[in-house]
Enzyme design. Structure first.
Site, PDB file in Angstrom:
ATOM      1  N   GLU A   1      -7.049   2.863  -6.658  1.00  0.00           N
ATOM      2  CA  GLU A   1      -8.006   2.681  -5.583  1.00  0.00           C
ATOM      3  C   GLU A   1      -9.418   2.637  -6.170  1.00  0.00           C
ATOM      4  O   GLU A   1      -9.633   3.000  -7.337  1.00  0.00           O
ATOM      5  CB  GLU A   1      -7.874   3.834  -4.577  1.00  0.00           C
ATOM      6  N   TRP A   2     -10.406   2.193  -5.365  1.00  0.00           N
ATOM      7  CA  TRP A   2     -11.794   2.250  -5.800  1.00  0.00           C
ATOM      8  C   TRP A   2     -12.164   3.688  -6.159  1.00  0.00           C
ATOM      9  O   TRP A   2     -11.659   4.642  -5.540  1.00  0.00           O
ATOM     10  CB  TRP A   2     -12.733   1.809  -4.684  1.00  0.00           C
ATOM     11  N   ASN A   3     -13.056   3.845  -7.120  1.00  0.00           N
ATOM     12  CA  ASN A   3     -13.593   5.171  -7.440  1.00  0.00           C
ATOM     13  C   ASN A   3     -14.812   5.407  -6.554  1.00  0.00           C
ATOM     14  O   ASN A   3     -15.832   4.728  -6.690  1.00  0.00           O
ATOM     15  CB  ASN A   3     -13.984   5.227  -8.916  1.00  0.00           C
ATOM     16  N   TYR A   4     -14.699   6.371  -5.645  1.00  0.00           N
ATOM     17  CA  TYR A   4     -15.774   6.642  -4.694  1.00  0.00           C
ATOM     18  C   TYR A   4     -16.768   7.699  -5.187  1.00  0.00           C
ATOM     19  O   TYR A   4     -17.621   8.164  -4.425  1.00  0.00           O
ATOM     20  CB  TYR A   4     -15.186   7.072  -3.350  1.00  0.00           C
TER      21      TYR A   4
ATOM     22  N   ARG B   1       0.395   9.114  -5.584  1.00  0.00           N
ATOM     23  CA  ARG B   1       0.763   8.511  -4.294  1.00  0.00           C
ATOM     24  C   ARG B   1       1.285   7.094  -4.471  1.00  0.00           C
ATOM     25  O   ARG B   1       2.148   6.650  -3.714  1.00  0.00           O
ATOM     26  CB  ARG B   1      -0.425   8.536  -3.331  1.00  0.00           C
TER      27      ARG B   1
ATOM     28  N   LYS C   1       1.642   7.149   3.644  1.00  0.00           N
ATOM     29  CA  LYS C   1       0.603   8.040   4.170  1.00  0.00           C
ATOM     30  C   LYS C   1       0.534   9.332   3.357  1.00  0.00           C
ATOM     31  O   LYS C   1       1.548   9.925   3.014  1.00  0.00           O
ATOM     32  CB  LYS C   1       0.863   8.356   5.634  1.00  0.00           C
TER      33      LYS C   1
ATOM     34  N   PHE D   1      -1.732  13.204   2.424  1.00  0.00           N
ATOM     35  CA  PHE D   1      -2.409  14.343   3.062  1.00  0.00           C
ATOM     36  C   PHE D   1      -3.857  13.987   3.401  1.00  0.00           C
ATOM     37  O   PHE D   1      -4.330  14.248   4.508  1.00  0.00           O
ATOM     38  CB  PHE D   1      -2.359  15.557   2.131  1.00  0.00           C
TER      39      PHE D   1
ATOM     40  N   ARG E   1       0.863  -1.185   0.000  1.00  0.00           N
ATOM     41  CA  ARG E   1       0.000   0.000   0.000  1.00  0.00           C
ATOM     42  C   ARG E   1       0.898   1.233   0.000  1.00  0.00           C
ATOM     43  O   ARG E   1       1.977   1.245   0.601  1.00  0.00           O
ATOM     44  CB  ARG E   1      -0.905   0.030   1.220  1.00  0.00           C
ATOM     45  N   HIS E   2       0.443   2.288  -0.668  1.00  0.00           N
ATOM     46  CA  HIS E   2       1.216   3.539  -0.727  1.00  0.00           C
ATOM     47  C   HIS E   2       1.458   4.120   0.661  1.00  0.00           C
ATOM     48  O   HIS E   2       0.766   3.773   1.632  1.00  0.00           O
ATOM     49  CB  HIS E   2       0.483   4.570  -1.598  1.00  0.00           C
TER      50      HIS E   2
END
Length: 259
Positions: free
Chosen positions: A119-122, A92, A45, A47, A42-43
């Site tokens: 990542e998922w598109n929210y 990221r 941390k 902002f 996972r990338h």
């Protein structure tokens, strides 16, 4: 005569045993040659991770802590000779991959980008607070949302990865958020690409940098039932092995390099 025959029997037996051991050793060596180890990270941390904002296709930069985390993982994996490396075009992820490879002591591959690792598109929740998106979903399932994600494993165990994704898509007023089918379609395409590249280049070790919801989806997609709602922390390492068209899991959310 009996002594001669006995001696010959021992010699032939010895040859047979030696041949058998050699064949077994060759088989094990062959199995190892056909195995691909995948380091799914996972990338670091960001902002938005710090401010508690929803971050899917939307992007935000790595914080100083995130940069340091990526360097720590790179240092922990510095002796591993990566044959292939992947991220998406999200900054990221790309920058985390670059920082990891920069610490490596071997010749490093060029980073290939694939949308399947995004990542998922929210949708309409992008950039809003985590609480705005997650609280209604948790409460609908008699659970409580907090920034420590205390009940997230319970939510996953109740709805499954698919149910969580589809609940978000259903809640999105803009109707832009991805369904589980959307997410897994691109995720599968990405992993197919990795396997194809590995076969073409005879690759044995692969680095993939992805995100906190996409990594569990990849796990559930590739090895159903292995993911049980565990946290996927920033710069954690999840290790998979691929052999004979099958995946297996070594570790999920290994944080030894950043703890």
């Amino acid at each position: 005569m009996k002594k001669v025959l006995g001696l010959l029997f021992v010699v032939f037996l010895g040859i047979g045993l030696t041949g058998g051991i050699s064949a077994q050793a060759k088989e094990k060596t062959s199995d190892k040659k056909n195995e691909v180890t995948i380091y799914l990270v996972r990338h670091g941390k960001t902002f938005f991770n710090t401010t508690g904002q929803v971050q899917g296709f939307a992007d935000s930069p790595l914080t100083d802590k995130g940069i340091e985390q990526a360097k720590q993982v790179g240092n922990g994996l510095k002796k591993i000779s990566f044959d292939l490396a992947y991220s998406s075009d999200l900054g990221r992820q790309r920058n985390t991959a670059k920082l990891i490879l920069a610490q490596n002591k071997n010749k490093t591959p060029k980073i290939s980008e694939h949308d399947g690792f995004k990542e998922w598109n929210y949708g309409g929740f992008e950039g809003k607070t985590n609480a705005e998106m997650w609280t209604p979903i948790f409460e609908a399932n008699d659970l409580k949302f907090d920034e420590d994600w205390t009940d997230y494993d319970k939510l996953v165990n109740k709805l499954g990865d698919e149910g969580v994704a589809d609940a978000i898509a259903e809640s999105d007023s803009l109707k832009v958020a991805e369904t589980y089918n959307d997410i897994t379609k691109r995720g599968q395409a990405a992993m197919n690409k990795v396997v194809s590249d590995a076969k073409k280049k005879n690759a044995k070790t692969v680095l993939i940098v992805s995100s906190g919801s996409m990594i569990p989806t990849l796990l559930e997609m590739l090895i159903p039932g292995e993911y049980q709602g565990e946290a996927i922390d920033n710069c954690s390492v999840t290790t998979l092995r691929y052999k004979d068209n099958k995946y297996s899991v070594d570790k999920i959310n290994d944080t030894q390099y950043v703890d």
